[in-house]
Design an enzyme around this catalytic site. Structure first.
Site, PDB file in Angstrom:
ATOM      1  N   GLY A  12       8.593   9.439  -6.756  1.00  0.00           N
ATOM      2  CA  GLY A  12       9.024   8.409  -5.813  1.00  0.00           C
ATOM      3  C   GLY A  12       9.242   8.913  -4.396  1.00  0.00           C
ATOM      4  O   GLY A  12       9.961   8.293  -3.619  1.00  0.00           O
ATOM      5  N   SER A  13       8.558  10.025  -4.025  1.00  0.00           N
ATOM      6  CA  SER A  13       8.808  10.538  -2.671  1.00  0.00           C
ATOM      7  C   SER A  13       8.242   9.602  -1.612  1.00  0.00           C
ATOM      8  O   SER A  13       8.808   9.487  -0.524  1.00  0.00           O
ATOM      9  CB  SER A  13       8.266  11.962  -2.512  1.00  0.00           C
ATOM     10  OG  SER A  13       6.859  11.971  -2.582  1.00  0.00           O
ATOM     11  N   ARG A  69      -2.484  -4.964 -21.417  1.00  0.00           N
ATOM     12  CA  ARG A  69      -2.350  -4.838 -19.961  1.00  0.00           C
ATOM     13  C   ARG A  69      -1.952  -6.180 -19.338  1.00  0.00           C
ATOM     14  O   ARG A  69      -1.120  -6.250 -18.445  1.00  0.00           O
ATOM     15  CB  ARG A  69      -3.717  -4.431 -19.390  1.00  0.00           C
ATOM     16  CG  ARG A  69      -3.671  -3.199 -18.547  1.00  0.00           C
ATOM     17  CD  ARG A  69      -5.067  -2.810 -18.089  1.00  0.00           C
ATOM     18  NE  ARG A  69      -5.412  -1.488 -18.594  1.00  0.00           N
ATOM     19  CZ  ARG A  69      -4.852  -0.360 -18.194  1.00  0.00           C
ATOM     20  NH1 ARG A  69      -3.924  -0.367 -17.275  1.00  0.00           N
ATOM     21  NH2 ARG A  69      -5.209   0.794 -18.707  1.00  0.00           N
ATOM     22  N   ARG A  99      -0.601   2.964 -13.004  1.00  0.00           N
ATOM     23  CA  ARG A  99      -1.118   1.958 -13.925  1.00  0.00           C
ATOM     24  C   ARG A  99      -2.271   1.242 -13.262  1.00  0.00           C
ATOM     25  O   ARG A  99      -2.205   0.923 -12.066  1.00  0.00           O
ATOM     26  CB  ARG A  99      -0.052   0.899 -14.248  1.00  0.00           C
ATOM     27  CG  ARG A  99       1.195   1.408 -14.911  1.00  0.00           C
ATOM     28  CD  ARG A  99       0.997   1.773 -16.347  1.00  0.00           C
ATOM     29  NE  ARG A  99       0.376   0.713 -17.115  1.00  0.00           N
ATOM     30  CZ  ARG A  99      -0.262   0.928 -18.276  1.00  0.00           C
ATOM     31  NH1 ARG A  99      -0.379   2.142 -18.768  1.00  0.00           N
ATOM     32  NH2 ARG A  99      -0.798  -0.086 -18.925  1.00  0.00           N
ATOM     33  N   HIS A 117      -3.331   6.440  -1.811  1.00  0.00           N
ATOM     34  CA  HIS A 117      -4.164   7.257  -2.689  1.00  0.00           C
ATOM     35  C   HIS A 117      -4.344   8.627  -2.031  1.00  0.00           C
ATOM     36  O   HIS A 117      -4.622   8.700  -0.832  1.00  0.00           O
ATOM     37  CB  HIS A 117      -5.522   6.573  -2.908  1.00  0.00           C
ATOM     38  CG  HIS A 117      -6.392   7.332  -3.848  1.00  0.00           C
ATOM     39  ND1 HIS A 117      -6.197   7.333  -5.213  1.00  0.00           N
ATOM     40  CD2 HIS A 117      -7.438   8.157  -3.612  1.00  0.00           C
ATOM     41  CE1 HIS A 117      -7.099   8.112  -5.780  1.00  0.00           C
ATOM     42  NE2 HIS A 117      -7.863   8.625  -4.824  1.00  0.00           N
ATOM     43  N   GLU A 151     -11.392  -3.683  -7.331  1.00  0.00           N
ATOM     44  CA  GLU A 151     -12.046  -2.406  -7.645  1.00  0.00           C
ATOM     45  C   GLU A 151     -11.066  -1.263  -7.388  1.00  0.00           C
ATOM     46  O   GLU A 151     -10.463  -1.184  -6.307  1.00  0.00           O
ATOM     47  CB  GLU A 151     -13.287  -2.234  -6.766  1.00  0.00           C
ATOM     48  CG  GLU A 151     -14.266  -1.237  -7.337  1.00  0.00           C
ATOM     49  CD  GLU A 151     -15.487  -1.048  -6.425  1.00  0.00           C
ATOM     50  OE1 GLU A 151     -16.140  -0.019  -6.543  1.00  0.00           O
ATOM     51  OE2 GLU A 151     -15.745  -1.943  -5.601  1.00  0.00           O
TER      52      GLU A 151
HETATM   53  C1  GAR Z   1       1.186  10.558  -4.377  1.00  0.00           C
HETATM   54  O1  GAR Z   1       0.472  11.697  -4.001  1.00  0.00           O
HETATM   55  C2  GAR Z   1       0.274   9.346  -4.391  1.00  0.00           C
HETATM   56  O2  GAR Z   1      -0.687   9.364  -3.375  1.00  0.00           O
HETATM   57  C3  GAR Z   1      -0.378   9.491  -5.738  1.00  0.00           C
HETATM   58  O3  GAR Z   1       0.648   9.916  -6.596  1.00  0.00           O
HETATM   59  C4  GAR Z   1       1.613  10.659  -5.845  1.00  0.00           C
HETATM   60  C5  GAR Z   1       2.964  10.039  -6.069  1.00  0.00           C
HETATM   61  O4  GAR Z   1       3.974  10.798  -5.503  1.00  0.00           O
HETATM   62  N1  GAR Z   1      -0.958   8.265  -6.167  1.00  0.00           N
HETATM   63  C6  GAR Z   1      -2.041   8.177  -6.925  1.00  0.00           C
HETATM   64  O5  GAR Z   1      -2.619   9.154  -7.348  1.00  0.00           O
HETATM   65  C7  GAR Z   1      -2.494   6.773  -7.224  1.00  0.00           C
HETATM   66  N2  GAR Z   1      -3.839   6.763  -7.683  1.00  0.00           N
HETATM   67  P1  GAR Z   1       5.430  10.187  -5.287  1.00  0.00           P
HETATM   68  O6  GAR Z   1       5.833   9.537  -6.622  1.00  0.00           O
HETATM   69  O7  GAR Z   1       6.286  11.371  -4.965  1.00  0.00           O
HETATM   70  O8  GAR Z   1       5.349   9.181  -4.191  1.00  0.00           O
END
Ligand code: GAR
Length: 198
Positions: A12-13, A69, A99, A117, A151
């Site tokens: 959750g950063s 889902r 998800r 992303h 997509e």
């Molecule tokens: C982040 O790097 C985000 O871009 C990635 O997961 C991490 C979550 O970090 N998201 C994905 O890969 C989505 N496809 P966080 O929980 O510390 O924010």
């Protein structure tokens, strides 16, 4: 009041960066917007503690408790839609929410569902982005904030940040470098959108 709901699955950063920016930049005063709830599909998601310490409502909706889902997404929608205000539909931010969402869910929140992303989309959609960038010999990597469409990891780009790939980088070192930029561009992209909507 425009409510923002953030969906997380782990650390959750990015969510924390958004919550901190909302406070620091007084989104409530400037845009009439606030982070109203943080929802996780995992009870152990570390980010939940930060959110509740910040006085934000937290909810856990375990996807494993649902037969499909579609059923999970329907329950998730019900939770989210509680934060709609009259004439002010909720803004939904995916922040490390691991998800895949159904087309019905994506359609319901079209234009107000953001994702971050960890790659320079359209390159390296999907998983293991950092290792794949290193293996491909990329000299730069980065992150993308985009509107979610049906997509996976596509949709109009709202913000991007670029970092160098350095000699000797591992997926972990590259990911840490990219993450520091994610924490800058995600809140900035949200604030920009709120400014436009205000
Ligand atoms: C982040 O790097 C985000 O871009 C990635 O997961 C991490 C979550 O970090 N998201 C994905 O890969 C989505 N496809 P966080 O929980 O510390 O924010």
């Amino acid at each position: 009041m425009k409510n923002i709901v953030i969906l997380i699955s782990g650390g959750g950063s990015n969510m924390a960066a958004i919550v901190k920016a909302a406070k620091r930049e007084r989104w409530e005063d400037h845009y009439g917007a606030r982070v109203a709830a943080v929802i996780s599909n995992k009870a152990q998601a570390k980010g939940l503690q930060f959110a509740s310490e910040e006085g934000i409502v937290t909810e856990v909706l375990d996807h494993k408790a649902f037969p499909s889902r579609e059923a999970f997404d329907a329950a998730l929608s019900q939770l989210i839609d509680r934060y709609d205000s009259p004439g002010q539909p909720v803004l939904v931010l995916l922040a490390g929410f691991m998800r895949i969402l159904t087309p019905g869910f994506v359609k319901r929140y079209a234009g107000r569902l953001f994702n971050i992303h960890p790659s320079l989309l359209p390159a390296f959609s999907g998983l293991h982005t950092h290792q794949r960038a290193i293996d491909a010999g990329c000299q730069v990597a980065g992150a993308t904030v985009h509107l979610v469409t049906a997509e996976l990891d596509h949709g109009p780009i709202l913000a991007q940040a670029v970092v160098p790939v350095l000699p000797g980088d591992t997926a972990d070192t590259l990911s840490a470098r990219v993450l520091t930029q994610e924490h800058l561009i995600y809140p900035r992209a949200v604030a920009q959108w709120l400014r436009k909507m205000a």
